[in-house]
Design an enzyme around this catalytic site. Structure first.
Site, PDB file in Angstrom:
ATOM      1  N   ARG A 121       0.824  -1.233   0.000  1.00  0.00           N
ATOM      2  CA  ARG A 121       0.000   0.000   0.000  1.00  0.00           C
ATOM      3  C   ARG A 121       0.850   1.272   0.000  1.00  0.00           C
ATOM      4  NH1 ARG A 121      -3.197  -3.098   3.576  1.00  0.00           N
ATOM      5  NH2 ARG A 121      -4.990  -3.908   2.435  1.00  0.00           N
ATOM      6  N   LYS A 143       3.595  11.678 -11.079  1.00  0.00           N
ATOM      7  CA  LYS A 143       2.733  10.854 -11.940  1.00  0.00           C
ATOM      8  C   LYS A 143       3.482   9.572 -12.254  1.00  0.00           C
ATOM      9  CE  LYS A 143      -0.110  13.943 -14.742  1.00  0.00           C
ATOM     10  NZ  LYS A 143      -0.312  14.397 -16.118  1.00  0.00           N
ATOM     11  N   GLU A 185      11.037  19.388 -24.977  1.00  0.00           N
ATOM     12  CA  GLU A 185      10.304  19.720 -23.736  1.00  0.00           C
ATOM     13  C   GLU A 185      10.904  20.974 -23.077  1.00  0.00           C
ATOM     14  OE1 GLU A 185       7.618  18.007 -22.734  1.00  0.00           O
ATOM     15  OE2 GLU A 185       7.798  16.037 -23.695  1.00  0.00           O
ATOM     16  N   LYS A 227       8.380  23.326 -13.593  1.00  0.00           N
ATOM     17  CA  LYS A 227       7.544  22.137 -13.368  1.00  0.00           C
ATOM     18  C   LYS A 227       7.160  22.038 -11.891  1.00  0.00           C
ATOM     19  CE  LYS A 227       5.978  17.755 -14.177  1.00  0.00           C
ATOM     20  NZ  LYS A 227       5.934  16.571 -14.963  1.00  0.00           N
ATOM     21  N   GLU A 237      -3.847  17.734 -11.149  1.00  0.00           N
ATOM     22  CA  GLU A 237      -4.350  18.174 -12.459  1.00  0.00           C
ATOM     23  C   GLU A 237      -5.852  18.448 -12.419  1.00  0.00           C
ATOM     24  OE1 GLU A 237      -2.563  15.730 -15.459  1.00  0.00           O
ATOM     25  OE2 GLU A 237      -3.299  17.008 -17.080  1.00  0.00           O
ATOM     26  N   ARG A 242      -2.002  22.559 -14.430  1.00  0.00           N
ATOM     27  CA  ARG A 242      -1.025  21.561 -14.876  1.00  0.00           C
ATOM     28  C   ARG A 242      -1.181  21.295 -16.375  1.00  0.00           C
ATOM     29  NH1 ARG A 242       1.170  16.605 -11.059  1.00  0.00           N
ATOM     30  NH2 ARG A 242       2.502  15.691 -12.633  1.00  0.00           N
ATOM     31  N   ASN A 246       0.967  20.606 -21.173  1.00  0.00           N
ATOM     32  CA  ASN A 246       0.634  19.814 -22.367  1.00  0.00           C
ATOM     33  C   ASN A 246       0.758  20.609 -23.658  1.00  0.00           C
ATOM     34  OD1 ASN A 246       0.138  17.369 -21.104  1.00  0.00           O
ATOM     35  ND2 ASN A 246      -1.919  18.038 -20.515  1.00  0.00           N
ATOM     36  N   HIS A 249       1.233  18.914 -26.919  1.00  0.00           N
ATOM     37  CA  HIS A 249       1.007  17.491 -26.696  1.00  0.00           C
ATOM     38  C   HIS A 249      -0.276  16.947 -27.324  1.00  0.00           C
ATOM     39  CE1 HIS A 249       4.476  17.798 -24.158  1.00  0.00           C
ATOM     40  NE2 HIS A 249       4.413  16.523 -23.813  1.00  0.00           N
ATOM     41  N   HIS A 253       0.376  13.736 -29.420  1.00  0.00           N
ATOM     42  CA  HIS A 253      -0.230  12.422 -29.186  1.00  0.00           C
ATOM     43  C   HIS A 253      -0.920  11.921 -30.457  1.00  0.00           C
ATOM     44  CE1 HIS A 253      -0.193  13.507 -24.662  1.00  0.00           C
ATOM     45  NE2 HIS A 253       0.901  12.857 -25.009  1.00  0.00           N
ATOM     46  N   HIS A 266       9.059  10.657 -28.574  1.00  0.00           N
ATOM     47  CA  HIS A 266       8.089  11.590 -28.004  1.00  0.00           C
ATOM     48  C   HIS A 266       8.495  13.072 -28.155  1.00  0.00           C
ATOM     49  CE1 HIS A 266       5.070  13.199 -25.319  1.00  0.00           C
ATOM     50  NE2 HIS A 266       6.016  13.727 -24.570  1.00  0.00           N
TER      51      HIS A 266
END
Ligand SMILES: NC(=O)c1ccc[n+]([C@@H]2O[C@H](COP(=O)([O-])OP(=O)(O)OC[C@H]3O[C@@H](n4cnc5c(N)ncnc54)[C@H](O)[C@@H]3O)[C@@H](O)[C@H]2O)c1
Ligand SMILES: [Zn+2]
Length: 365
Positions: A121, A143, A185, A227, A237, A242, A246, A249, A253, A266
């Site tokens: 946990r 994340k 980035e 960041k 988010e 946040r 993106n 992005h 994507h 990427h």
């Protein structure tokens, strides 16, 4: 060395940015974990020399050190690797006071962080970020994720690391393409919130490509600060803030999906995506027509692609992949668009024909 603090509801943590930091890992961790705790280093074979330094430094401080190697590439972010790591922790008798040290790029920290969030946990983990992308992005913010067969990052958690170590020296061994891709980035941070960083990149792009350590350290610090500030304000988010991370992005994507994640990495897709977003913003009159040009010059100087011409992609295929992307908001596509260098805005409800036109301008068929 400089430090940045990231605020988190699960406990704030520090990012250490500097050079020659790996040998000090043991001392840093001994201030955080009980004496004699078990530490599982999770890494990949490319990182072997760094692993040795870190492991020796931890052993010197009395930690019981174990190592677990992941395969190279996105395949490591799988359910089977997650279970394999949890079983290894169990087999070595890891209790909740033990910890994981993820030594690698985004792949290693996404998988190791997810395992840390679910094993017993939740146990603590430290990110030793070894790619530029990890140092400026994936190691910060908590994340974690694995991929499912339907797409990337579909399963994961918000589980902040207990510490991030970003050593600019380790980036020397990074393959050139990985370095350039991460610079996509880095440029993103300049456009979304830091005009001074953008100018610094324009001025110093040659030094950066030569991997001048002091210059790289400076940009890692600047990007980490951005960041850290964004995720401190919007950890989960939920506040829209946040989402500015993106930038580029939504298009990226779509490009990645349409190309089946082959042919471009990427950061390259993000560079093209940022060009599309900037063109869209100029087309809508949100930014000046000069902005996409200025951004393009910088991306080209960083050896990044700025159109999909050579990738032979269909506009409809990119659009379809964009619609499938999990970041679409209640069925509508959401775009982060630049107003000027350093300031972006979130736009929904942009007519699809307009988006399609931008894709075609960027070389889609
Ligand atoms: N969690 C987040 O917030 C977040 C954000 C962005 C991206 N990501 C994820 O990050 C992943 C991509 O991460 P990445 O770009 O760091 O790639 P990566 O982790 O796959 O690393 C790239 C390659 O470089 C090697 N490598 C790493 N450091 C090295 C070094 N110092 N010297 C030599 N080789 C080295 C690795 O072994 C690997 O082969 C994707 O899965 C993406 O989804 C996560
Ligand atoms: Zn990205």
């Amino acid at each position: 060395m400089k430090t940045i603090t990231v605020k988190s509801l699960k406990g704030s943590y520090k990012i250490c940015v500097g050079r020659g930091l790996l040998a000090g890992a043991g001392a840093r961790l001994s201030a955080m974990f009980p004496a004699g705790s078990r530490i599982m280093i999770v890494s990949q074979k490319n990182l072997a020399p760094y692993l040795k330094t870190i492991s020796a430094s931890l052993a010197k401080k009395g930690f019981k050190v174990h190592a677990h190697m992941l395969p190279d590439g996105e395949v490591a972010k799988s359910g089977s690797e997650l279970f394999r790591l949890c079983h290894a922790l169990l087999a070595q008798g890891f209790e909740r006071k033990g910890g994981i040290v993820a030594v690698g790029g985004g792949v290693v920290s996404d998988l190791a962080g997810f395992a840390a969030s679910v094993y017993l946990r939740g146990i603590r983990y430290v990110n030793v970020a070894t790619t530029l992308l990890a140092q400026v992005d994936s190691a910060i913010g908590g994340k974690t994720a694995i991929d499912l067969k339907d797409g990337k990052n579909l399963m994961g958690s918000f589980w902040p690391p207990a510490l991030v170590i970003s050593d600019a020296d380790v980036l020397r061994s990074l393959p050139q393409r990985e370095l350039s891709a991460s610079l996509g980035e880095v440029v993103k941070y300049g456009v979304i919130s830091d005009p001074a960083l953008f100018r610094f990149l324009e001025k110093n792009n040659k030094k950066i490509l030569r991997r001048d350590a002091a210059t790289i350290e400076k940009i890692v610090f600047a990007c980490s600060q951005i960041k850290a500030a964004v995720v401190s304000r919007d950890e989960f988010e939920t506040k829209g803030e946040r989402a500015i991370l993106n930038y580029g992005h939504t298009f990226a994507h779509g490009i990645e999906g349409a190309s089946g994640y082959k042919g471009l990495v990427h950061g390259e897709a993000v560079a093209i995506g940022m060009m599309m977003a900037a063109q869209l913003a100029a087309d809508l009159g949100i930014c000046s027509p000069e902005l996409p040009w200025r951004q393009m010059k910088l991306l080209v100087a960083m050896k990044l692609p700025v159109s999909v011409k050579k990738f032979n992609l269909k506009a409809d295929a990119i659009l379809k992949a964009m619609m499938k992307d999990k970041k679409k908001d209640q069925g509508a596509l959401r775009f982060v668009l630049p107003r000027r260098i350093g300031k972006v805005t979130l736009e929904k409800n942009i007519p699809l024909p307009r988006v399609r036109k931008i894709l075609c301008l960027a070389g889609a068929k």
